[in-house]
Design an enzyme around this catalytic site. Structure first.
Site, PDB file in Angstrom:
ATOM      1  N   LYS A 240       0.818  -1.213   0.000  1.00  0.00           N
ATOM      2  CA  LYS A 240       0.000   0.000   0.000  1.00  0.00           C
ATOM      3  C   LYS A 240       0.855   1.268   0.000  1.00  0.00           C
ATOM      4  O   LYS A 240       0.435   2.296  -0.519  1.00  0.00           O
ATOM      5  CB  LYS A 240      -0.921   0.005   1.224  1.00  0.00           C
ATOM      6  CG  LYS A 240      -2.068  -0.988   1.135  1.00  0.00           C
ATOM      7  CD  LYS A 240      -2.967  -0.889   2.346  1.00  0.00           C
ATOM      8  CE  LYS A 240      -4.121  -1.887   2.267  1.00  0.00           C
ATOM      9  NZ  LYS A 240      -4.982  -1.829   3.469  1.00  0.00           N
ATOM     10  N   ARG A 241       2.046   1.199   0.576  1.00  0.00           N
ATOM     11  CA  ARG A 241       2.854   2.419   0.646  1.00  0.00           C
ATOM     12  C   ARG A 241       3.351   2.869  -0.735  1.00  0.00           C
ATOM     13  O   ARG A 241       3.805   3.995  -0.898  1.00  0.00           O
ATOM     14  CB  ARG A 241       4.039   2.222   1.594  1.00  0.00           C
ATOM     15  CG  ARG A 241       5.131   1.318   1.074  1.00  0.00           C
ATOM     16  CD  ARG A 241       6.312   1.308   2.051  1.00  0.00           C
ATOM     17  NE  ARG A 241       7.380   0.456   1.596  1.00  0.00           N
ATOM     18  CZ  ARG A 241       7.434  -0.853   1.784  1.00  0.00           C
ATOM     19  NH1 ARG A 241       6.443  -1.457   2.428  1.00  0.00           N
ATOM     20  NH2 ARG A 241       8.452  -1.568   1.350  1.00  0.00           N
TER      21      ARG A 241
END
Length: 471
Positions: A240-241
């Site tokens: 997700k980052r």
């Protein structure tokens, strides 16, 4: 050769991510190319993590990118009795045994082995005890071969040799009677006649275990292929980052499904220097030999470029259809309902060279909805001034004399007025652009007028004239 049968078998414990879609895509392309069968199977035996919401997200994600399945979706939780039946066959053959070791005992032994520098694998202490599961709380373990090698001729990685001596006797039925992944997947692949198992290479260590179970059950072993993982820009595993990893998040961000498919298939596969492919081309040209063996790096900028190209080359009606939900999300639901699909497709043609995503396109097309226009204050102050008001009035009169809009006579009338007023084109074009769109940037001025139509052009010019007169 028997008919090709492949499967996509996600666990419904979250959203459908980019890596999963690419795995499904490669399987789908192979099935379509070989006129085979693409099976969707939901591996939901992990009761703690599996949810119906995730199953629906998987279905919705696959449908959005156009990966249709021929059979399924099957759910493993509906096949539990099958797995138990085949597990009991292994018991009868002496190729599985009951294990009474508790989770606490196993953990204590694992830590002890690590302290001594030994392998933390199961020490096989129940292997030859001949236990029965009288109390119904024992786990069932597969009796793995202790010597020799398990060889896998991988479609992508080539020949891989696994040393059997480092494998342990894995649990195939938990003490609660539920099958483990490595067992249920073998039974499913065998009973569904899967010919090729292609998945991420995070499953590579499972493969020798599964091959041994196939053999123990007397099933033919499918061909295996393991796709390298997708990395983020920092070369760590995509997460997700690195941005949105849910496939549906990209829909919300304004990406076209065909662009996503094109980008993902090129993320680990190539055909010469070609970048853009139709689905038919992908189906015809896809091959396992051109799948790269090293990890692919996800590049958001490249994805955006591919999407911009697809916005340009896709049928405008198709882009317009994909644009509608984003227009509604932007608060333009009522406006969208008042226009035709044909008009919306014309609007797409007008702005498609300027938008890299559909979200950007929403911003570009917003001024063309509704009767009145909302002015950008800075643009209005700069261009809708008292000095330009008389010329805007004359232009309004000239345009008003035409009963219908036609590009050529309106453009000629515009140029004649510029010449009569001894102005440069831009001196009048920019105030008119602001009057019509509220902004200083737009497509060609007369293309804008054509989209707006005669009545709205006149209405907005009056609105601009009023603003200029009051400045």
């Amino acid at each position: 050769m028997s008919q090709v049968r492949v499967r996509f078998a996600p666990s419904p414990s979250g959203f459908l991510h980019i890596g999963g879609v690419r795995t499904a895509l490669f399987n789908w392309l192979f099935a379509r190319q070989q006129k085979g069968v693409f099976v969707l199977r939901i591996e939901d035996t992990d009761q703690d993590r599996s949810t119906d919401e995730s199953i629906e997200a998987i279905r919705a994600g696959l449908k959005w990118v156009g990966l249709d399945w021929d059979e399924g979706p099957f759910r493993q939780t509906e096949r539990i009795d099958l797995y138990r039946s085949y597990a009991m066959q292994l018991v009868e053959k002496g190729q599985a045994y009951w294990c009474a070791c508790t989770a606490e005992e196993l953990e204590a032994r694992r830590k002890e082995a690590e302290v001594k520098g030994l392998s933390p694998k199961y020490d096989s202490r129940c292997r030859d005890r001949g236990l029965v599961n009288q109390a119904g709380d024992a786990a069932l373990r597969f009796r793995a071969p202790l010597a020799g090698e398990t060889v896998v001729d991988d479609l992508i990685k080539g020949k891989i040799v696994f040393d059997n001596s480092v494998q342990d006797d894995l649990i195939i039925l938990r003490s609660n009677g539920y099958p483990t992944y490595n067992f249920s997947v073998v039974v499913d692949d065998a009973l569904m006649a899967i010919t090729h198992v292609v998945r991420g290479d995070d499953h590579l260590t499972n493969t020798p275990r599964q091959v041994q179970i196939f053999q123990a059950l007397g099933f033919p072993v499918p061909q295996f292929g393991h796709l390298p993982m997708i990395l983020g820009s920092d070369k760590s595993r995509l997460s997700k980052r690195h941005g949105a990893t849910s496939i549906m998040a990209y829909k919300d961000m304004g990406y076209l499904p065909d662009a996503m498919v094109n980008y993902l298939v090129r993320l680990g596969w190539s055909h010469g220097d070609q970048e853009l492919f139709t689905r038919q081309e992908l189906t015809e040209k896809f091959s396992w030999k051109n799948v790269q063996t090293s990890p692919a790096v996800f590049n958001p900028e490249k994805l955006t470029w591919v999407n911009a190209e697809y916005i340009k080359i896709s049928p405008p009606t198709q882009v317009a259809q994909a644009l509608v939900p984003l227009l509604e999300a932007a608060g333009l639901t009522d406006e969208v309902r008042t226009v035709s699909h044909e008009w919306l497709a014309q609007l797409v043609v007008l702005v498609k060279e300027r938008a890299k995503t559909l979200v950007e396109m929403v911003d570009w097309v917003r001024p063309y909805f509704g009767q009145a226009v909302t002015f950008d204050e800075e643009a209005a102050k700069k261009f809708l001034t008292p000095a330009i008001a008389p010329v805007l009035g004359k232009l309004l009169a000239r345009f008003g004399a035409f009963p219908v809009f036609a590009k050529q006579p309106w453009e000629e009338a515009f140029k004649q007025l510029v010449e009569a007023e001894e102005m440069k084109m831009g001196q009048l074009a920019q105030p008119v652009r602001v009057a019509l769109t509220g902004r200083t940037a737009s497509p060609g001025l007369f293309e804008v007028m054509e989209i707006l139509g005669r009545d709205r052009v006149l209405f907005r010019l009056r609105q601009g004239l009023d603003r200029a007169s009051q400045a």
